[in-house]
Design a protein around this motif. Structure first.
Motif, PDB file in Angstrom:
ATOM      1  N   LYS A 110      79.484  -5.673  32.785  1.00  0.00           N
ATOM      2  CA  LYS A 110      78.909  -5.170  34.036  1.00  0.00           C
ATOM      3  C   LYS A 110      78.516  -6.320  34.957  1.00  0.00           C
ATOM      4  O   LYS A 110      78.764  -6.275  36.175  1.00  0.00           O
ATOM      5  N   LEU A 111      77.924  -7.357  34.389  1.00  0.00           N
ATOM      6  CA  LEU A 111      77.502  -8.515  35.186  1.00  0.00           C
ATOM      7  C   LEU A 111      78.712  -9.209  35.809  1.00  0.00           C
ATOM      8  O   LEU A 111      78.679  -9.607  36.978  1.00  0.00           O
ATOM      9  N   ASN A 139      71.131 -26.334  26.236  1.00  0.00           N
ATOM     10  CA  ASN A 139      72.579 -26.158  26.100  1.00  0.00           C
ATOM     11  C   ASN A 139      73.002 -24.749  26.517  1.00  0.00           C
ATOM     12  O   ASN A 139      74.172 -24.517  26.820  1.00  0.00           O
ATOM     13  N   ILE A 140      72.043 -23.815  26.483  1.00  0.00           N
ATOM     14  CA  ILE A 140      72.276 -22.455  26.957  1.00  0.00           C
ATOM     15  C   ILE A 140      71.092 -22.041  27.824  1.00  0.00           C
ATOM     16  O   ILE A 140      70.000 -22.600  27.709  1.00  0.00           O
ATOM     17  N   ASP A 141      71.323 -21.062  28.696  1.00  0.00           N
ATOM     18  CA  ASP A 141      70.247 -20.574  29.565  1.00  0.00           C
ATOM     19  C   ASP A 141      69.364 -19.564  28.835  1.00  0.00           C
ATOM     20  O   ASP A 141      68.162 -19.503  29.075  1.00  0.00           O
ATOM     21  N   MET A 142      69.973 -18.783  27.957  1.00  0.00           N
ATOM     22  CA  MET A 142      69.219 -17.791  27.191  1.00  0.00           C
ATOM     23  C   MET A 142      70.025 -17.388  25.966  1.00  0.00           C
ATOM     24  O   MET A 142      71.220 -17.661  25.878  1.00  0.00           O
ATOM     25  N   LYS A 275      61.324 -23.372  31.713  1.00  0.00           N
ATOM     26  CA  LYS A 275      62.553 -23.497  32.492  1.00  0.00           C
ATOM     27  C   LYS A 275      62.731 -22.289  33.405  1.00  0.00           C
ATOM     28  O   LYS A 275      62.593 -21.147  32.974  1.00  0.00           O
ATOM     29  N   LYS A 276      63.049 -22.558  34.673  1.00  0.00           N
ATOM     30  CA  LYS A 276      63.301 -21.478  35.618  1.00  0.00           C
ATOM     31  C   LYS A 276      64.675 -20.881  35.339  1.00  0.00           C
ATOM     32  O   LYS A 276      65.684 -21.582  35.322  1.00  0.00           O
ATOM     33  N   ALA A 281      71.014 -15.185  35.283  1.00  0.00           N
ATOM     34  CA  ALA A 281      70.321 -14.879  34.026  1.00  0.00           C
ATOM     35  C   ALA A 281      69.276 -13.791  34.240  1.00  0.00           C
ATOM     36  O   ALA A 281      69.097 -12.901  33.401  1.00  0.00           O
ATOM     37  N   LYS A 282      68.583 -13.852  35.377  1.00  0.00           N
ATOM     38  CA  LYS A 282      67.586 -12.824  35.690  1.00  0.00           C
ATOM     39  C   LYS A 282      68.250 -11.459  35.865  1.00  0.00           C
ATOM     40  O   LYS A 282      67.713 -10.436  35.431  1.00  0.00           O
ATOM     41  N   GLU A 283      69.413 -11.451  36.501  1.00  0.00           N
ATOM     42  CA  GLU A 283      70.131 -10.184  36.688  1.00  0.00           C
ATOM     43  C   GLU A 283      70.571  -9.606  35.343  1.00  0.00           C
ATOM     44  O   GLU A 283      70.497  -8.398  35.121  1.00  0.00           O
TER      45      GLU A 283
END
Length: 290
Positions: A110-111, A139-142, A275-276, A281-283
């Motif tokens: 979906k993203l 190394n990863i955002d989440m 970390k912001k 990632a927020k979506e």
């Protein structure tokens, strides 16, 4: 009347001089004068009083007021488009455990449909340790995991609870002629069964061992595996039993309710505390919460 003419008139009004305005606009003075004169002819009235130090006429004042608003709207529109283009080119590095990916892969699809130009990189995480290191080292955002990561520098948000069942082959003596979807089973009835379990270094194995201890049960361990799909394939061949969630169910096994929530999986999204998160990632986080 066009945007360029509005910019010309505004600069002349600020500079009080066609010559100085032309220098600011990087155009020739005759070209600037002709453009303003052409606009005045189109409007049928003068915007500047050329006999009074190029002061604005009443119409000129109204024109400048509205031109400022239009130019501001144009800037806002341009900025909005630039931001949108940038957002569509965002990168996202996201790690998954096997169970968590099967739960959330539809959200990744979906993203990507929403941001087709984005670069979404998926990394398989085989342990909590690898997830923790990958997050802390950026190394990863989440990461999306089936077990929370215990670390003061990592935030874990609970997303979904997935029930754990005991899987038996449909040809198993206890599964034959069972029509109920998730019949209950007593773990004590399985003392002679071969158990296929995760490796003892895995957090999920620790939870299973706690379950056995709680029920005063000593399992016969047939083998230890790294991946749940290997365990499922062995169960389907009636080589033993294993614990799994409905995500990994196939047509050759039957899932039984063990009557205890201690083994249920909690799908979590984990990310570095200080970390912001990127916009993408927020979506994803909002999508997976739906």
């Amino acid at each position: 009347m066009n945007i360029r003419q509005m910019e010309f008139v505004l600069q002349v009004a600020i500079s009080k001089s066609f010559t100085k305005a032309a220098e600011k606009l990087n155009v020739s003075q005759p070209s600037l004068s002709q453009s303003v004169l052409k606009l005045e002819n189109e409007l049928g009235t003068e915007l500047f009083d050329r006999k009074n130090n190029l002061s604005l006429t009443q119409v000129g004042q109204i024109y400048i007021e509205k031109a400022r608003l239009i130019l501001k709207l144009q800037d806002e529109l341009n900025n909005k488009i630039v931001d949108l283009v940038k957002s569509n080119k965002q990168n996202l590095r996201i790690g998954f455990s096997k169970i968590a990916y099967n739960f959330s892969h539809k959200h990744i699809v979906k993203l990507h449909e929403t941001h087709p130009r984005s670069n979404i990189r998926i990394i398989q995480l085989n342990s909590l340790a690898s997830a923790r290191i990958s997050i802390l080292n950026s190394n990863i955002d989440m990461a999306v995991m089936s077990i929370p990561i215990e670390c003061d520098d990592i935030v874990c948000e609970n997303i979904y609870r997935e029930k754990t069942y005991l899987a038996l082959s449909k040809s198993h003596r206890l599964a034959k002629n069972i029509t109920k979807k998730h019949p209950k089973i007593n773990i004590q009835d399985l003392k002679d069964e071969n158990f296929i379990l995760p490796r003892d270094s895995y957090k999920s194995r620790e939870c299973i061992d706690d379950f056995f201890l709680k029920h005063n049960f000593k399992p016969k361990i047939f083998c230890e595996v790294e991946f749940i799909d290997i365990a499922i394939s062995l169960v389907a061949l009636n080589k033993g039993v294993c614990f799994t969630t409905e995500i990994f169910k196939n047509t050759d096994i039957k899932l039984f309710d063990i009557g205890d929530e201690i083994l249920d999986k909690t799908i979590v999204v984990a990310y570095k505390k200080d970390k912001k998160l990127p916009k993408l990632a927020k979506e994803f986080l909002e999508l997976i919460k739906l």
